[in-house]
Design an enzyme around this catalytic site. Structure first.
Site, mmCIF file in Angstrom:
data_model
loop_
_atom_site.group_PDB
_atom_site.id
_atom_site.type_symbol
_atom_site.label_atom_id
_atom_site.label_comp_id
_atom_site.label_asym_id
_atom_site.label_seq_id
_atom_site.Cartn_x
_atom_site.Cartn_y
_atom_site.Cartn_z
ATOM 1 N N PRO A 32 154.025 -26.334 -22.538
ATOM 2 C CA PRO A 32 152.802 -26.420 -23.085
ATOM 3 C C PRO A 32 152.734 -25.564 -24.551
ATOM 4 O O PRO A 32 153.252 -24.528 -24.382
ATOM 5 C CB PRO A 32 151.851 -26.212 -22.180
ATOM 6 C CG PRO A 32 152.489 -26.175 -20.896
ATOM 7 C CD PRO A 32 153.831 -25.735 -21.098
ATOM 8 N N LYS A 33 152.099 -26.275 -25.364
ATOM 9 C CA LYS A 33 151.847 -25.541 -26.719
ATOM 10 C C LYS A 33 150.489 -24.927 -26.718
ATOM 11 O O LYS A 33 149.526 -25.585 -26.781
ATOM 12 C CB LYS A 33 151.993 -26.224 -28.016
ATOM 13 C CG LYS A 33 151.869 -25.459 -29.221
ATOM 14 C CD LYS A 33 152.059 -26.495 -30.492
ATOM 15 C CE LYS A 33 152.142 -25.511 -31.895
ATOM 16 N NZ LYS A 33 150.714 -24.891 -31.815
ATOM 17 N N TRP A 34 150.375 -23.493 -26.511
ATOM 18 C CA TRP A 34 148.970 -22.866 -26.226
ATOM 19 C C TRP A 34 148.239 -22.760 -27.395
ATOM 20 O O TRP A 34 148.837 -22.482 -28.558
ATOM 21 C CB TRP A 34 149.313 -21.521 -25.245
ATOM 22 C CG TRP A 34 149.840 -21.802 -24.222
ATOM 23 C CD1 TRP A 34 151.382 -21.787 -23.786
ATOM 24 C CD2 TRP A 34 149.421 -22.151 -22.739
ATOM 25 N NE1 TRP A 34 151.668 -22.070 -22.525
ATOM 26 C CE2 TRP A 34 150.196 -22.074 -21.960
ATOM 27 C CE3 TRP A 34 147.987 -22.281 -22.535
ATOM 28 C CZ2 TRP A 34 149.983 -22.660 -20.575
ATOM 29 C CZ3 TRP A 34 147.676 -22.543 -21.446
ATOM 30 C CH2 TRP A 34 148.939 -22.773 -20.203
#
Length: 356
Positions: free
Chosen positions: A23-25
């Site tokens: 995931p891209k936080w």
């Protein structure tokens, strides 16, 4: 030793095959350095962040090995909506020590780890990512919230599902990494895949270009809510210099006094006015990263409609600066409402960041 510039990602529209996907936080990118009782939090631009997150320093001491360097993201989880809260994170950057301590209690931050740069005396940056990831899982196997390790998968189909589902918890897309890749500071060797959408917005004002008062710096965008109120949703800021000057001339006939503008707010916000009387479209809006930056604007009669490209919303605003697509002379400004926006599927953040 700090500082170390983090490894970066280049954008791509499709999820590439044969990678490791995370995931891209949506938080503050940070590299954590720990050596015994000494902890340093470095930012993407190499500014020290340690003083702003005292509660995180204690959590890192409790969960990290004695000597380690870890790359990751500082985030704040909003337990009420079970999602990330970037605005609350921005509030944490404050010069007053008393305010820092107060916010550390009210809106505590967490850290999501996704890469391991050093462990003990061992420099891991020349090792393949598959090795660094395995070691990261080992050293954080017993870590407890608010320290987490990011989910990762090499399953392309699962990554596509994550890309759709995780947005509902406020995540920003996906990161793809080569399992054989080394850690390369300040190099765009990873891939980021972000959501792209468009919305037809009302142009409600502008700010001038910082070095040319007769050129447009950014256009201020608005959408009408269900009460008919024009809400500020973000800005468009990227135009060639020649076009910035053309736009300035073209927009002058639409300039109106602030008293005739939908964003003429109540008297208590007069403290946000400049000497010329212009006001910020978010009332007491300010920049915590650039104190003293003038965020006032020139109000325009809300007659023009522009199609803007954006990635996702945070509350009622575009999370990042929107991109110009085209003018929409065929659209009635009153038809530019929040109803046109695509709503992400709801997703419980606790499924990937379990609470304490």
């Amino acid at each position: 030793m700090p500082p170390v510039k983090p490894m970066l990602a280049k954008p791509q529209k499709r999820i590439p095959p044969d990678q490791v996907y995370e995931p891209k936080w949506d938080g503050f990118r940070s590299i954590i350095f720990r050596d015994g009782e000494e902890v340093e939090i470095g930012s993407r631009n190499e500014r020290p962040m340690t003083r702003y997150f005292p509660e995180l320093v204690e959590a890192l001491k409790a969960n990290l090995p004695e000597r380690v360097v870890i790359d990751g993201e500082i985030v704040i989880v909003d337990p009420e909506r079970d999602g990330l809260d970037f605005e609350a994170l921005q509030q944490r950057i404050h010069p007053a020590e008393s305010r820092v301590r107060k916010l550390a209690t009210e809106t505590p931050a967490g850290f999501v780890a996704f890469d391991l740069l050093a462990l003990g005396d061992r420099d891991l940056t020349s090792e393949p990512f598959s090795v660094r990831r395995e070691l990261l899982e080992q050293v954080l196997a017993e870590a407890k919230p608010p320290i987490w390790i990011t989910p990762a998968t090499d399953d392309h189909e699962l990554a596509e599902r994550w890309f759709t589902e995780f947005e509902g918890a406020g995540l920003d897309g996906l990161i793809a990494k080569s399992p054989d890749g080394t850690y390369q500071p300040d190099k765009r060797v990873m891939t980021k895949i972000k959501h792209e959408r468009t919305a037809d917005c009302v142009v409600a004002g502008y700010r001038v270009y910082k070095s040319d008062p007769e050129a447009i710096g950014s256009l201020l965008l608005g959408l009408y809510d269900d009460t008919g109120t024009l809400s500020s949703v973000g800005v468009i800021g990227s135009f060639p210099m020649a076009r910035r000057r053309e736009l300035f001339t073209e927009l002058q006939p639409l300039v109106v006094p602030i008293d005739d503008h939908p964003w003429n707010w109540a008297k208590e916000y007069l403290s946000g006015m400049t000497e010329s009387g212009a006001r910020s479209p978010r009332k007491s809006e300010g920049s915590r990263w650039n104190n003293g930056k003038d965020l006032s604007f020139t109000p325009l009669s809300p007659e023009l409609v522009v199609e803007a490209r954006y990635d996702y919303m945070e509350g009622t605003r575009f999370r990042h600066t929107a991109q110009f697509v085209r003018w929409r002379p065929d659209r009635d400004p009153a038809s530019c409402t929040f109803d046109q926006l695509e709503r992400p599927v709801g997703f419980e953040l606790a499924e990937i960041l379990p609470p304490a």
